[in-house]
Each structure stands twice: as C-alpha cells, then as structure tokens.
Design an enzyme around this catalytic site. Structure first.
Site, PDB file in Angstrom:
ATOM      1  N   GLU A  91       7.211   5.572   8.188  1.00  0.00           N
ATOM      2  CA  GLU A  91       5.801   5.156   8.059  1.00  0.00           C
ATOM      3  C   GLU A  91       5.083   5.621   9.311  1.00  0.00           C
ATOM      4  O   GLU A  91       5.411   5.170  10.416  1.00  0.00           O
ATOM      5  CB  GLU A  91       5.655   3.635   7.915  1.00  0.00           C
ATOM      6  CG  GLU A  91       5.993   3.108   6.554  1.00  0.00           C
ATOM      7  CD  GLU A  91       5.539   1.660   6.355  1.00  0.00           C
ATOM      8  OE1 GLU A  91       4.502   1.267   6.921  1.00  0.00           O
ATOM      9  OE2 GLU A  91       6.251   0.939   5.645  1.00  0.00           O
ATOM     10  N   GLU A 132      10.990  -3.160   8.005  1.00  0.00           N
ATOM     11  CA  GLU A 132      10.465  -3.791   9.241  1.00  0.00           C
ATOM     12  C   GLU A 132      10.980  -5.215   9.441  1.00  0.00           C
ATOM     13  O   GLU A 132      10.217  -6.111   9.835  1.00  0.00           O
ATOM     14  CB  GLU A 132       8.926  -3.787   9.217  1.00  0.00           C
ATOM     15  CG  GLU A 132       8.343  -2.397   9.227  1.00  0.00           C
ATOM     16  CD  GLU A 132       6.812  -2.361   9.184  1.00  0.00           C
ATOM     17  OE1 GLU A 132       6.178  -3.429   9.149  1.00  0.00           O
ATOM     18  OE2 GLU A 132       6.267  -1.242   9.192  1.00  0.00           O
TER      19      GLU A 132
HETATM   20  O1  AHR Z   1       1.493   0.751   5.213  1.00  0.00           O
HETATM   21  C1  AHR Z   1       1.035  -0.570   5.157  1.00  0.00           C
HETATM   22  C2  AHR Z   1       2.075  -1.554   5.678  1.00  0.00           C
HETATM   23  O2  AHR Z   1       2.327  -1.297   7.036  1.00  0.00           O
HETATM   24  C3  AHR Z   1       3.443  -1.469   5.034  1.00  0.00           C
HETATM   25  O3  AHR Z   1       3.524  -2.197   3.856  1.00  0.00           O
HETATM   26  C4  AHR Z   1       4.324  -2.065   6.082  1.00  0.00           C
HETATM   27  O4  AHR Z   1       5.641  -1.609   6.015  1.00  0.00           O
HETATM   28  C5  AHR Z   1       3.645  -1.684   7.377  1.00  0.00           C
HETATM   29  O5  AHR Z   1       3.616  -2.739   8.272  1.00  0.00           O
END
Ligand code: AHR
Length: 490
Positions: A285, A171
């Site tokens: 994610e 990110e």
């Molecule tokens: O999943 C929790 C957090 O959310 C992760 O560490 C990050 O990549 C995202 O913003």
C-alpha cells in the site's frame, strides 16, 4: 540555470525491476468496487457488470498484480458470503458501509482475467483465523474432489484459481485495525497460518504485516516466521500536510531510509537463522492521501459511499513519480508494490455514473513507469534537486530515464553520461509540470498530462536535457544491441 551531471553504466546495475512493483489494489471501500470496477447499471457495464472504461484504463496502467479485498475491509471479510448463489448483505464495520456481496471472489477473478492481473489475496486474521484461511486456499487452489474445491467448480470455476500471493492480514500492528495484536500474538498467528497453508499448497507465497516504524515488531515477527514468509509488507501514505512543497518532494528520501532499516532487520534475522532465503520488501500500500475525504454522514451504511475520493495536484503527481523511481532504485530489495488504490478511492482512475471516467495526474507517471520501467535498474547518483532512476531494457534495447526537478522556480540542466552504451537516438521525451499548484484533472478538463519535453539532445554518449521547474520527466533512449545483456525481470 542550475546544472547537474549524472553518469550511468551497465556496470553499475542495481538489479532487475520486479514487474510486481506496478501492482494495483481493489478494496471493498467506497466506490472502488461498487460504482468503479463493478456497476451493472452503468452504460459502460459489460455482460458481467464490469465497467469497460475502467477495464481499459486499468489495462493502460499495466498492473501485473492486484491486491484484494482489503485493507481494513479484510478485518471483517467472510469470503464465503461472496461465492455461490446466496449473497448475504452485511455491515462493514471498518468503513461504515453496506456490503451487498454482489462482487465476490469469482467476480474478482473474472475481472482480474479481463484486465490481465494476478491476485494478491489478503487473509482475514482479525476476526477469523487459521481454519478459514485454509478453507479459502483449498477453495481457490485445489483442483477438485473435495467439498470446497467442488463447490468452487459448481460456482462456475472448475479450474483452480492458483492464487500465489497471500497477505497474512492487514496492518495488524496498528491500533486502528480490528483484531489488532501484539507482535508476539501476530507472530504466532502469522506463522501457524502460513505453515498450515503451505502444507496444502507448497507454492504459496506469504507476505506478513511489517511495520513502517516499529523495527522491534518486524524483528519479533520475522524471528518467529522466517522460514514461512517471503515478503515483509510496508504501507505508507504521503501528503503535504504541515510541510513545505520541498519537504513533501523529499518524502521519498525518508521512506527509502525506513525501507533500508527494514531490510537491515531482514538481513540480520537471515544471518541469525543461517538461511539462504532473502525475505523481500512488499510495499503493498503506497499512495498520496491527505486523509480529508471522509464520508458524508448521510451515506453511512450505504453501498459504495463516496469515501476517500481525492483530487491530485502536480505535486502529488511528481511525488507519485518519485515513488516509482524509488522502486527502481531499490530493485534489489523491493519485489512487490501496490498503489493503494486503483479506482475512485485515493486512486489514479475516477468514475462517475453515466459512463464518465477520467485520469488523474498521478495516472501518467504510473502508466509510463509501468510501461517503460521494465528491465534492469542502473544506479544513478543524483543530487538533491534532481531525483532520478534509470531502467535498461535489454530486450527492447532501450534506456528509460525518469527525472524529477524538485526546484520549484528554476529549470535544471541535466547532463547524463551514458557510459559503455551505444546510444542511437532519443525515442521520446515527456514532461509533466504545471504552474498552478492547485490544478487537478476533472471529467471536463485534463490539465495534468504529459507533454513533449523540447531540447533533449544526444551527442555521442552525452545526453542533455533542461527540466522545467517542478517537473516529472521521462526520456527514452534507443541503444544499439548490447554486448553485455542486462538481466531483465521475468
Ligand atoms: O487504503 C486505505 C486504507 O489505508 C486501507 O484499508 C488500510 O490498509 C490502510 O490503512
């Protein structure tokens, strides 16, 4: 009762569902690793200190790939701290926790072998750079005869790890991220890192940080990196905050529209470059997360604090099921996805000390989609209140229909025409629904779990089912061996 008709045909294939869309995620965050995956003092611990109940539950989920070690944790990750006999204790600035490094690369690889999952390693491109990424790759993948590969052998693994998937940071478009960069800065670093690593290992596959919102970022990075990258990563979280349940249930439609925009960027850069290669989407994610579960200040800088431990409701469960169906419906573009995360931290699996573990509601749509959503996705033109996907498994001669009734109060009568499919019988029909929108599973009581869906009828090639209000459903139909075999995922 409302009525909806859909039709399915092997002639309307979307494509093979990549098995990698059922990925998991183990971040050094809260009690995902310490107290979840790894808990040497727990009665459930095996000889390696891994909780056996967690291993069993992750196996049930069936996650062919698992992202590791972060997330934001990666921004400060020094991989060398987690290998060999000396394990320094560090502070993790991203999550305000203490990192004992008792669980590192070799432990993760051993755990991954036990659960049967392939690693997706995230590189620290925040506080470290190209040299450390090259060292990590050599340590992991080179057979032997160099300082780093021999060190891996002397640390217990003579055979190379052969890591295929590498995330080029996490990110890094986000201002919350340590080492946040402009698109131009990131584009340069991502390209040069992937270029150098590919010189060491031509089989390596690279996932770059794409932005779910900023298509200019995606274009800038892709124009710089196209020949070196294989996936554009998109991260997204979903919750009901500030919206109605109906709105929440339609998050998947909005996310699919944003994925389509990212795919457009990939395609236009591909044409610009005159490349035959198609960069795929990696949703590495995705999760329901309401952002409310912060740390108790008393737990700051402790090992395995209670962070992001969210309980999931029926709405969260259905949205999870919808997202999995979305991956089926986008089988031609989404080739990897990781639920974020696997254990305790915004996760389908929960644990407590003393060998206690339980399944959250979201566990079940994931498990069932992962088990039965393997094969070729067929196009389903579903109406607004019905969200659906269909996966034809030519090896098992089975069609799996995933059906969501988004109506909060009314049943939905679905008629599905199975065109050109010799449907033999309904093998199983399951439903998840719960009138109490606040109910969640606890160690004592599993309120949210699949139950039989009665009244599903197959008559010739017509399937009828009545879906309870606000429900996620799975109907499996056995087919006669197909004349035209669908392509199945590897
Ligand atoms: O999943 C929790 C957090 O959310 C992760 O560490 C990050 O990549 C995202 O913003």
């Amino acid at each position: 009762m409302k009525q909806v008709g859909i039709s399915l045909s092997p002639e309307r294939m979307i494509g093979p569902v990549a098995r990698e869309v059922y990925g998991g995620f183990v971040e050094h965050l809260g009690r995902n690793v310490y107290g979840g995956v790894y808990a040497p003092e727990d009665p459930q611990a095996d000889a390696d200190g891994f909780r056996e109940d967690v291993i069993g539950l992750v196996r049930e989920l069936g996650t062919p790939v698992t992202r590791y070690p972060g997330g934001c944790y990666t921004d400060g990750w020094r991989w060398e701290d987690g290998v060999g006999p000396t394990r320094p204790v560090r502070l993790d600035p991203a999550w305000g926790q203490r990192e004992p490094n008792r669980f590192g690369l070799h432990e993760f690889m051993r755990w991954a072998r036990k659960v049967g999952t392939e690693p997706v390693l995230t590189l620290n491109l925040s506080t470290r750079g190209i040299a450390e990424a090259m060292d990590l790759l050599e340590y992991c993948n080179f057979p032997g005869g160099t300082e780093l590969s021999d060190r891996r052998a002397s640390n217990g693994d003579p055979e190379p790890f052969n890591i295929r998937y590498w995330c080029l940071g996490n990110e890094l478009y986000g201002r919350w991220e340590i080492g946040h960069k402009s698109a131009e800065q990131y584009a340069w670093l991502a390209r040069e890192t992937a270029k150098a690593m590919r010189l060491l290992d031509p089989a390596a596959k690279f996932i770059f940080c794409g932005s779910p919102n900023d298509m200019d970022w995606n274009r800038t990075v892709l124009e710089s990196c196209y020949e070196y990258v294989d996936f554009l990563s998109l991260h997204e979280v979903f919750n009901i905050k500030g919206g109605s349940p109906g709105d929440y249930l339609r998050s998947v439609d909005r996310f699919a529209a944003r994925i389509a925009k990212a795919v457009e960027v990939c395609e236009s850069v591909r044409l610009l470059k005159g490349s035959a290669k198609r960069v795929k989407i990696s949703v590495d994610e995705w999760i329901v997360w309401d952002f409310d579960r912060r740390a108790d200040p008393a737990e700051k800088w402790t090992v395995g604090p209670h962070l992001l431990e969210q309980d999931y409701t029926i709405l969260d469960t259905i949205v999870t099921g919808e997202l999995l169906s979305m991956f089926h419906n986008l089988a031609d573009t989404v080739a990897l996805a990781c639920i974020a995360q696997s254990v305790n931290v915004i996760a389908p699996i929960r644990t407590a000390p003393g060998g206690v573990s339980w399944k959250q509601g979201i566990f079940y749509p994931f498990q069932l989609a992962s088990r039965h959503g393997r094969g070729t996705a067929l196009r389903v033109d579903a109406a607004d209140e019905l969200y659906a996907s269909a996966v034809w498994n030519g090896e098992e001669n089975e069609l799996a229909l995933f059906l969501v009734n988004r109506n909060l109060t009314d049943e939905l009568a679905v008629t599905a025409e199975l065109e050109q499919m010799a449907a033999l019988e309904v093998v199983e029909a399951l439903s998840m629904h719960c009138a109490d929108l606040a109910a969640v599973n606890t160690p004592e009581q599993e309120v949210l779990k699949p139950q039989a869906l009665p009244g599903v009828v197959l008559s010739g090639t017509t399937l009828t089912a009545s879906l309870p209000p606000l429900s996620w459903n799975l109907v499996r139909v056995r087919l006669a061996p197909a004349v035209t075999s669908p392509r199945t995922s590897a």
